[in-house]
Design a protein around this motif. Sequence first.
Motif, PDB file in Angstrom:
ATOM      1  N   SER A 159      -1.544  13.167  -3.351  1.00 35.26           N
ATOM      2  CA  SER A 159      -1.162  13.816  -2.102  1.00 35.26           C
ATOM      3  C   SER A 159      -2.372  13.957  -1.200  1.00 35.26           C
ATOM      4  CB  SER A 159      -0.553  15.199  -2.363  1.00 35.26           C
ATOM      5  OG  SER A 159      -1.541  16.070  -2.906  1.00 35.26           O
ATOM      6  N   VAL A 160      -2.105  14.051   0.101  1.00 39.09           N
ATOM      7  CA  VAL A 160      -3.119  14.312   1.127  1.00 39.09           C
ATOM      8  C   VAL A 160      -2.568  15.410   2.019  1.00 39.09           C
ATOM      9  CG1 VAL A 160      -4.393  13.391   3.083  1.00 39.09           C
ATOM     10  CG2 VAL A 160      -3.973  11.953   1.078  1.00 39.09           C
ATOM     11  N   SER A 161      -3.289  16.510   2.117  1.00 38.86           N
ATOM     12  CA  SER A 161      -2.810  17.648   2.919  1.00 38.86           C
ATOM     13  C   SER A 161      -3.921  18.139   3.825  1.00 38.86           C
ATOM     14  CB  SER A 161      -2.323  18.772   2.016  1.00 38.86           C
ATOM     15  OG  SER A 161      -3.360  19.213   1.161  1.00 38.86           O
ATOM     16  N   THR A 162      -3.519  18.666   5.007  1.00 40.75           N
ATOM     17  CA  THR A 162      -4.482  19.231   5.951  1.00 40.75           C
ATOM     18  C   THR A 162      -4.875  20.621   5.500  1.00 40.75           C
ATOM     19  OG1 THR A 162      -3.401  17.991   7.704  1.00 40.75           O
ATOM     20  CG2 THR A 162      -4.888  19.762   8.358  1.00 40.75           C
ATOM     21  N   ARG A 163      -6.134  20.917   5.615  1.00 40.77           N
ATOM     22  CA  ARG A 163      -6.614  22.218   5.188  1.00 40.77           C
ATOM     23  C   ARG A 163      -6.033  23.329   6.079  1.00 40.77           C
ATOM     24  NH1 ARG A 163     -12.926  20.379   4.453  1.00 40.77           N
ATOM     25  NH2 ARG A 163     -12.588  19.117   2.570  1.00 40.77           N
ATOM     26  N   ALA A 164      -5.997  24.544   5.571  1.00 41.76           N
ATOM     27  CA  ALA A 164      -5.410  25.683   6.281  1.00 41.76           C
ATOM     28  C   ALA A 164      -6.087  25.875   7.623  1.00 41.76           C
ATOM     29  CB  ALA A 164      -5.550  26.955   5.447  1.00 41.76           C
ATOM     30  N   GLY A 165      -5.284  26.258   8.633  1.00 40.01           N
ATOM     31  CA  GLY A 165      -5.833  26.502   9.955  1.00 40.01           C
ATOM     32  C   GLY A 165      -5.217  25.618  11.006  1.00 40.01           C
ATOM     33  N   ALA A 199       0.836  -1.201   0.000  1.00 38.69           N
ATOM     34  CA  ALA A 199       0.000   0.000   0.000  1.00 38.69           C
ATOM     35  C   ALA A 199       0.871   1.252   0.000  1.00 38.69           C
ATOM     36  CB  ALA A 199      -0.921  -0.011   1.216  1.00 38.69           C
ATOM     37  N   ARG A 200       0.424   2.247  -0.725  1.00 38.07           N
ATOM     38  CA  ARG A 200       1.057   3.572  -0.662  1.00 38.07           C
ATOM     39  C   ARG A 200       0.396   4.317   0.497  1.00 38.07           C
ATOM     40  NH1 ARG A 200      -0.157   6.602  -5.163  1.00 38.07           N
ATOM     41  NH2 ARG A 200       1.704   7.885  -4.858  1.00 38.07           N
ATOM     42  N   ILE A 201       1.223   4.789   1.456  1.00 37.01           N
ATOM     43  CA  ILE A 201       0.729   5.348   2.714  1.00 37.01           C
ATOM     44  C   ILE A 201       0.805   6.864   2.691  1.00 37.01           C
ATOM     45  CG2 ILE A 201       1.001   5.317   5.219  1.00 37.01           C
ATOM     46  CD1 ILE A 201       2.419   2.620   4.926  1.00 37.01           C
ATOM     47  N   PHE A 202      -0.306   7.533   3.039  1.00 37.36           N
ATOM     48  CA  PHE A 202      -0.375   8.988   3.116  1.00 37.36           C
ATOM     49  C   PHE A 202      -0.839   9.365   4.538  1.00 37.36           C
ATOM     50  CE2 PHE A 202      -0.749   7.891  -1.269  1.00 37.36           C
ATOM     51  CZ  PHE A 202      -0.078   8.880  -1.965  1.00 37.36           C
ATOM     52  N   PRO A 203       0.035   9.955   5.369  1.00 37.61           N
ATOM     53  CA  PRO A 203      -0.355  10.334   6.728  1.00 37.61           C
ATOM     54  C   PRO A 203      -1.270  11.551   6.732  1.00 37.61           C
ATOM     55  CG  PRO A 203       1.899  11.002   6.281  1.00 37.61           C
ATOM     56  CD  PRO A 203       1.465  10.219   5.085  1.00 37.61           C
ATOM     57  N   VAL A 204      -2.179  11.563   7.695  1.00 35.12           N
ATOM     58  CA  VAL A 204      -3.088  12.694   7.912  1.00 35.12           C
ATOM     59  C   VAL A 204      -2.778  13.255   9.295  1.00 35.12           C
ATOM     60  CG1 VAL A 204      -5.486  13.443   8.094  1.00 35.12           C
ATOM     61  CG2 VAL A 204      -4.854  11.634   6.469  1.00 35.12           C
ATOM     62  N   PRO A 220      -8.924  15.420  10.777  1.00 35.61           N
ATOM     63  CA  PRO A 220      -9.260  16.785  10.368  1.00 35.61           C
ATOM     64  C   PRO A 220      -9.761  16.834   8.935  1.00 35.61           C
ATOM     65  CG  PRO A 220      -6.913  16.432  10.157  1.00 35.61           C
ATOM     66  CD  PRO A 220      -7.473  15.145  10.708  1.00 35.61           C
ATOM     67  N   GLY A 221     -10.210  18.011   8.521  1.00 39.86           N
ATOM     68  CA  GLY A 221     -10.543  18.207   7.122  1.00 39.86           C
ATOM     69  C   GLY A 221      -9.288  18.156   6.285  1.00 39.86           C
ATOM     70  N   ILE A 222      -9.336  17.448   5.162  1.00 38.91           N
ATOM     71  CA  ILE A 222      -8.149  17.259   4.327  1.00 38.91           C
ATOM     72  C   ILE A 222      -8.483  17.520   2.876  1.00 38.91           C
ATOM     73  CG2 ILE A 222      -7.027  15.613   5.887  1.00 38.91           C
ATOM     74  CD1 ILE A 222      -8.182  13.376   4.229  1.00 38.91           C
ATOM     75  N   ASP A 223      -7.448  17.838   2.131  1.00 35.98           N
ATOM     76  CA  ASP A 223      -7.542  17.996   0.684  1.00 35.98           C
ATOM     77  C   ASP A 223      -6.791  16.842   0.031  1.00 35.98           C
ATOM     78  OD1 ASP A 223      -9.014  20.402   0.664  1.00 35.98           O
ATOM     79  OD2 ASP A 223      -7.182  21.505   1.189  1.00 35.98           O
ATOM     80  N   ILE A 224      -7.466  16.192  -0.938  1.00 41.11           N
ATOM     81  CA  ILE A 224      -6.890  15.016  -1.593  1.00 41.11           C
ATOM     82  C   ILE A 224      -6.761  15.285  -3.085  1.00 41.11           C
ATOM     83  CG2 ILE A 224      -7.243  12.577  -2.124  1.00 41.11           C
ATOM     84  CD1 ILE A 224      -8.809  12.324   0.456  1.00 41.11           C
ATOM     85  N   ARG A 225      -5.583  15.000  -3.625  1.00 45.20           N
ATOM     86  CA  ARG A 225      -5.337  15.144  -5.060  1.00 45.20           C
ATOM     87  C   ARG A 225      -5.108  13.760  -5.665  1.00 45.20           C
ATOM     88  NH1 ARG A 225      -0.641  17.116  -6.038  1.00 45.20           N
ATOM     89  NH2 ARG A 225      -1.132  17.563  -8.238  1.00 45.20           N
ATOM     90  N   ALA A 262       1.493  23.836  12.035  1.00 43.12           N
ATOM     91  CA  ALA A 262       2.397  22.710  11.806  1.00 43.12           C
ATOM     92  C   ALA A 262       3.083  22.276  13.087  1.00 43.12           C
ATOM     93  CB  ALA A 262       3.429  23.105  10.748  1.00 43.12           C
ATOM     94  N   ALA A 263       3.325  23.194  13.972  1.00 38.73           N
ATOM     95  CA  ALA A 263       4.054  22.851  15.193  1.00 38.73           C
ATOM     96  C   ALA A 263       3.243  21.965  16.110  1.00 38.73           C
ATOM     97  CB  ALA A 263       4.460  24.132  15.922  1.00 38.73           C
ATOM     98  N   THR A 264       1.912  22.116  16.073  1.00 43.61           N
ATOM     99  CA  THR A 264       1.048  21.343  16.966  1.00 43.61           C
ATOM    100  C   THR A 264       0.413  20.146  16.273  1.00 43.61           C
ATOM    101  OG1 THR A 264      -0.856  22.728  16.424  1.00 43.61           O
ATOM    102  CG2 THR A 264       0.513  23.392  18.303  1.00 43.61           C
ATOM    103  N   ALA A 265       0.702  19.951  14.997  1.00 47.29           N
ATOM    104  CA  ALA A 265       0.077  18.848  14.249  1.00 47.29           C
ATOM    105  C   ALA A 265       0.668  17.522  14.682  1.00 47.29           C
ATOM    106  CB  ALA A 265       0.262  19.054  12.758  1.00 47.29           C
ATOM    107  N   THR A 266      -0.191  16.552  14.893  1.00 51.03           N
ATOM    108  CA  THR A 266       0.224  15.187  15.200  1.00 51.03           C
ATOM    109  C   THR A 266      -0.487  14.240  14.251  1.00 51.03           C
ATOM    110  OG1 THR A 266      -1.538  14.932  16.841  1.00 51.03           O
ATOM    111  CG2 THR A 266       0.603  15.730  17.643  1.00 51.03           C
ATOM    112  N   LEU A 267       0.032  13.021  14.184  1.00 49.93           N
ATOM    113  CA  LEU A 267      -0.565  12.008  13.305  1.00 49.93           C
ATOM    114  C   LEU A 267      -1.947  11.619  13.818  1.00 49.93           C
ATOM    115  CD1 LEU A 267      -0.183  10.073  10.893  1.00 49.93           C
ATOM    116  CD2 LEU A 267       0.778   8.415  12.520  1.00 49.93           C
ATOM    117  N   GLN A 268      -2.969  11.676  12.922  1.00 47.55           N
ATOM    118  CA  GLN A 268      -4.345  11.343  13.279  1.00 47.55           C
ATOM    119  C   GLN A 268      -4.854  10.107  12.526  1.00 47.55           C
ATOM    120  OE1 GLN A 268      -6.060  12.908  15.658  1.00 47.55           O
ATOM    121  NE2 GLN A 268      -4.305  14.236  16.040  1.00 47.55           N
ATOM    122  N   ALA A 269      -4.397   9.921  11.314  1.00 45.91           N
ATOM    123  CA  ALA A 269      -4.906   8.816  10.492  1.00 45.91           C
ATOM    124  C   ALA A 269      -3.925   8.534   9.362  1.00 45.91           C
ATOM    125  CB  ALA A 269      -6.289   9.145   9.933  1.00 45.91           C
TER     126      ALA A 269
END
Length: 484
Positions: A124-130, A96-101, A110-115, A133-140
Amino acid sequence: MKAALLFCTALMAGAALAATAPQVPDRPQDYGWSMSVQVPAGAGLVQLPLPREVYLHARSASLADVRLFDADGKRLAYAIGVPAAPSATRRSSIPARIFPVTGASGNGVPGIDIRTADDGRLLSVSTRAGTAAATATLQALILDLGKQAEGSRIAALRFTPPARADNYSAQVLLEVSDDLKQWDAIGTTTLNWLSNAYTQTLANDGIAFAPRAFRYARLSWQAGEPLAFAAITAQAVSETEVAAPRAAIVLQGSPGKQEHEWRYATPIAIPADSIALQFTQSNVVLPVTLGVYRQNSEPPRHRLHLRQPARPAQGAYFDPLLSTTFYRIGLDGKERMSGELAMPVTQTALWVMQTSPEHPLSAANAPALRLGWTPATVVLLASGKPPYRLAFGRNDAAAVAQPLSQVAPGFQAEELRALKTASAGPLQTNAGAAPAPAASDGAPWRLAALWAALLLGVAVLGFFVWRLLTQIKQEQADSGRPRN
C-alpha cells in the motif's frame, strides 16, 4: 660483345621461362569433393557454416583448398572466419501494479507511507496525516514491476489511457528504484493522444530508455493534468548467449612405434579445441599424456601445465600438449564418465597418446579419441549463375579467401549475424579429379626456374670474365717478349 649478348640471352630466356610457366588450373572438377549450395532467393550476401565433411576431406590446415563456383565454373568471392557467439533476445510484457499518490494541488509529491511484504511486494501507499481528503488530487503514481528474472532488464513503459480520454497531452518524469528509498531519474517524455468520433489515434503512449534492471518506478507530472491510466505495462528484454554449432569426430587408434603409445590419424583441417577419450569397457581409470610429434625445426607450442620437453639435436620428438586422467566408472546402475577437456586450438595429422606401464592397453580395449571444434562460417557473395558448388580436397590449391571488408564492405557485426543462411547438399566424390602434384602451387616452381636462370647467367658472366682476364694476361705477356 658476344659474351654480353650470350649473357643477356640467358637472362631473358630464364625470365621468359618463369613468366610463361603454365598456371595451375582452378576448376570444380580439379577438386576431390564437392557439395551443392542452396542460396535463399533474393539474397545477394549469405552465410554458410562449413559442413563437417569439409574438415574431413580438405587437404590444407588453413582451408586453402576450399572453393565456391557458380554453374559456369566461375570462382565466387568469399570470406571465411570463426563466427561470433550469437545471442538470443527475448522480449516480454510485465503488467505493473499501480499505486496512486495524492496530495494537495500544487504541492508536488507529498510525504507518503509505503508498506511492503517480506518478499518486497508493494502492499500500500498512503499520504501522511495532514492532507485533507476533500482537497487531495492525484500527484504521482508508484509502480511495482515485481521481482525480475536474472538477466532481465526493463527497456520501456507503455501507457493505456482510461476510457473516453480525449486530446490528452502531458509531460511526465520517470524515476526508478530498487528499495523505494533512493530514486534515480532516467527520463522524461511527452504523452499525448487524440481521439475523434470514429477512432482513437495514439501519438505517443510510452517512454523508452536504455535497458536497466529495477523493480519500482515513480511517475510524476512536470506539465499537464495528472491522469490515472487504465494500465501500465513494462517491456522487459533479456539476452542469452546461444552456443555456437559444434562438430566432432571419433578416431580409432593403432599401436605406435614406441611402447605404451597409441596413434590416431587425424584430418589436418580440424581445428580441435576439445578432446576426450571414449572407452568400450566400464570401470576404467587411465592416466594419459596426449601430444604430437614435431620436427626439431618446428617452434614449441602452448601446452597445459607441462614443462617444455627436451628436444633432440635433429629429427622428430614427442611434444606433450596435455596430461590428465580419463575414466568411466559404474556406480549403482549409473555411469560416471570424464567429459571433454578444453584446450588451445591444435591442428595436426597425427595425435599421439602415451600411457604408463601400470596401465597397459590392448587393441581390444584401446579407447577412441574424440575431437571437437567450432566450424568456421563462410560469407558468400552470391554472384554469377546458380546453382553454386562448394569444392574442396586438393593439395596444390592456394588460398583465395578475401578479407571480410572486401566481400561485405560496410556491414556491421549485427548485420552479418542476421544474414540469411545458405545450406549445403550431400557430399559428392569427383572421380575425375586430377591427381594432386607434390608442389603446393605453381609459384614455387616459377620462382625456382627464375633463380636457376639468374644463376646460369651469373655463371656464364663469370666464365666470360675469366676468359677475358686470361686473354688480357696473354696479350700483356706477348707484348713484353722481344721481337726477332
